[in-house]
Write an enzyme that holds these catalytic residues in place. Structure first.
Site, PDB file in Angstrom:
ATOM      1  N   ASN A 213      -0.620  10.959   9.514  1.00 30.61           N
ATOM      2  CA  ASN A 213      -0.839   9.729  10.293  1.00 30.61           C
ATOM      3  C   ASN A 213       0.440   9.337  11.015  1.00 30.61           C
ATOM      4  O   ASN A 213       1.462  10.015  10.914  1.00 30.61           O
ATOM      5  CB  ASN A 213      -1.354   8.597   9.386  1.00 30.61           C
ATOM      6  CG  ASN A 213      -0.361   8.276   8.289  1.00 30.61           C
ATOM      7  OD1 ASN A 213       0.751   7.842   8.557  1.00 30.61           O
ATOM      8  ND2 ASN A 213      -0.757   8.512   7.042  1.00 30.61           N
ATOM      9  N   LYS A 350      -5.369  -4.747  -6.222  1.00 29.76           N
ATOM     10  CA  LYS A 350      -4.320  -3.877  -6.787  1.00 29.76           C
ATOM     11  C   LYS A 350      -3.645  -4.538  -8.001  1.00 29.76           C
ATOM     12  O   LYS A 350      -2.876  -3.887  -8.687  1.00 29.76           O
ATOM     13  CB  LYS A 350      -3.265  -3.563  -5.729  1.00 29.76           C
ATOM     14  CG  LYS A 350      -3.837  -2.989  -4.443  1.00 29.76           C
ATOM     15  CD  LYS A 350      -3.411  -1.579  -4.169  1.00 29.76           C
ATOM     16  CE  LYS A 350      -4.069  -1.095  -2.874  1.00 29.76           C
ATOM     17  NZ  LYS A 350      -3.876   0.311  -2.596  1.00 29.76           N
TER      18      LYS A 350
HETATM   19  O1  C5P Z   1      -5.725   0.305  -0.012  1.00 27.34           O
HETATM   20  P1  C5P Z   1      -4.655   0.563   0.990  1.00 27.34           P
HETATM   21  O2  C5P Z   1      -4.402   2.044   1.242  1.00 27.34           O
HETATM   22  O3  C5P Z   1      -4.775  -0.163   2.286  1.00 27.34           O
HETATM   23  O4  C5P Z   1      -3.334  -0.025   0.291  1.00 27.34           O
HETATM   24  C1  C5P Z   1      -2.092   0.037   0.881  1.00 27.34           C
HETATM   25  C2  C5P Z   1      -1.044  -0.053  -0.172  1.00 27.34           C
HETATM   26  O5  C5P Z   1      -1.317   0.855  -1.236  1.00 27.34           O
HETATM   27  C3  C5P Z   1       0.310   0.377   0.334  1.00 27.34           C
HETATM   28  O6  C5P Z   1       1.301  -0.310  -0.410  1.00 27.34           O
HETATM   29  C4  C5P Z   1       0.318   1.868   0.047  1.00 27.34           C
HETATM   30  O7  C5P Z   1       1.645   2.386  -0.038  1.00 27.34           O
HETATM   31  C5  C5P Z   1      -0.408   1.921  -1.275  1.00 27.34           C
HETATM   32  N1  C5P Z   1      -1.184   3.157  -1.474  1.00 27.34           N
HETATM   33  C6  C5P Z   1      -0.773   4.043  -2.445  1.00 27.34           C
HETATM   34  N2  C5P Z   1      -1.497   5.189  -2.672  1.00 27.34           N
HETATM   35  C7  C5P Z   1      -2.621   5.449  -1.987  1.00 27.34           C
HETATM   36  C8  C5P Z   1      -3.064   4.540  -1.007  1.00 27.34           C
HETATM   37  C9  C5P Z   1      -2.303   3.405  -0.768  1.00 27.34           C
HETATM   38  O8  C5P Z   1       0.275   3.829  -3.067  1.00 27.34           O
HETATM   39  N3  C5P Z   1      -3.300   6.563  -2.238  1.00 27.34           N
END
Ligand code: C5P
Length: 408
Positions: A213, A350
């Protein structure tokens, strides 16, 4: 960014070929908003002229303790009382030895000895041949000036003017500037170990291609630097980005979300703060082809299957809660709309104390950003500013929210 606005730096030059880098360093200090007063030893003036340093600093250079411009004829007192910091760059082996002995038979060493130690930091950027650097006498002297309250900045490694290669090069001008700026940051995270994830992940499809990305990693790298400048030990788990590692930060490079999870779980074992800024891929290809996936001539695209990646932040936060919660977790949310609502919902999902929202298209690859801080009490906006400025504000916000047990 004028990070040194209002600061007055006394820049001391001693004899060494690295004096040529001090011209650039002086320029960077001035560009960052500092006023700079240059003081040179007689040996330094063999390598670069006071005229050059006067032109760059915009002030006449001091080279003698008998300078009649000072009405009281005490430049060592006057100059050191005006300073917010004294930076010796380059600091020669001989000059460091003189500091150890408290010698004061010329202006620069006299001024260093006369500095008010409680409020004027002394930063030392050594520069010398590699044999001189590794000599036990030099190393002994460096330990002593450190014990006497100076901050020894370390040296670079590489090709030296003498033709030899090794340790002892003076740090580059931009590295010196970062060190001076760091010196003025409040040490609100002293004693903490901060783990930061940053950048995108790369989920390989085959040996040639993969899914990633647009995350540049800039926000996460800025947070790592700000945390380091605030006195923390910092581990930066970085996806594939082309950014220089902030000085003093331990960096672990990873490619995939699974690698990022492993590296993070390992690092947070000793951490007190975890900041998840990485744009982790939600899915990875179910199978990784050992060979390049080729067109088969039928015109039919390959059928790709995906599996969900583990949520690193969620896993780390749950693990910390299970062990009594001595890890302060901060998440990021990149959204394209309804930032406050999405961010609030994400914070609860979270199970973390602080979530930072930003608008994805307005941050990816940019040097500026704006942040929305969401905690249990409500929402606070940090308006658009350079990412490093926001990172410093965020570090202060994190420090203010640390539970009592996490304060050193
Ligand atoms: O649920 P979402 O991906 O939008 O959440 C974003 C947050 O979760 C960010 O802090 C990102 O670094 C973390 N994240 C993570 N591992 C993932 C997906 C997101 O640590 N697989």
């Amino acid at each position: 960014m004028q990070e040194l606005a209002g600061k007055h730096i006394v820049l001391g030059l001693t004899g060494g070929i690295a004096c040529y880098k001090s011209a650039e360093f002086c320029r960077l200090l001035v560009k960052s908003g500092a006023t700079v007063q240059v003081v040179m030893t007689e040996a330094a003036a063999q390598f670069i002229t006071p005229v050059t340093m006067q032109a760059l600093s915009g002030r006449p250079v001091y080279t003698s303790q008998w300078d009649v411009r000072e009405l009281n004829n005490m430049p060592h007192i006057n100059l050191s009382r005006e300073a917010d910091a004294i930076v010796l760059a380059p600091a020669s082996a001989d000059f460091i030895a003189r500091l150890v002995q408290g010698r004061s038979d010329e202006l620069l060493s006299l001024m260093c000895l006369a500095r008010p130690m409680d409020r004027v930091p002394l930063l030392i950027a050594p520069a010398m041949n590699r044999e001189m650097w590794s000599h036990p006498a030099t190393q002994r002297n460096l330990r002593q000036v450190d014990a006497d309250g100076a901050l020894v900045l370390g040296v670079g490694n590489g090709w030296q003017a003498c033709g030899e290669t090794g340790d002892g090069r003076m740090l580059e001008a931009d590295q010196l500037l970062d060190e001076v700026i760091a010196q003025f940051q409040p040490k609100v995270l002293a004693g903490q170990h901060v783990v930061v994830t940053a950048g995108p992940t790369f989920e390989a499809l085959d040996p040639i291609r993969g899914i990633t990305n647009h995350s540049s990693g800039k926000m996460g790298f800025a947070i790592a630097r700000a945390a380091r400048d605030a006195g923390a030990e910092v581990t930066l788990v970085a996806g594939p980005v082309h950014l220089p590692t902030p000085r003093g930060v331990r960096r672990v490079d990873v490619l995939s979300a699974q690698q990022m999870l492993e590296a993070t779980l390992h690092s947070v074992r000793t951490a007190s703060i975890f900041v998840a800024t990485a744009a982790v891929a939600d899915w990875r290809p179910a199978a990784h082809s050992q060979q390049k996936i080729k067109k088969d001539g039928t015109g039919k695209p390959p059928m790709l299957q995906f599996v969900e990646n583990e949520d690193i932040l969620l896993t780390v936060a749950q693990g910390a809660r299970a062990q009594g919660g001595q890890l302060f977790c901060v998440g990021f949310a990149a959204e394209s709309e309804n930032l406050a609502e999405h961010a609030k919902a994400k914070r609860e999902r979270k199970g973390i104390p602080l979530l930072v929202g930003n608008i994805g298209p307005l941050t990816f690859g940019q040097d500026h950003n704006s942040l929305l801080l969401v905690d249990a009490k409500g929402v606070r906006e940090l308006p658009r500013a350079p990412k490093l400025t926001l990172a410093r504000e965020l570090v202060a916000e994190i420090a203010a929210r640390l539970p009592a047990g996490l304060h050193p």
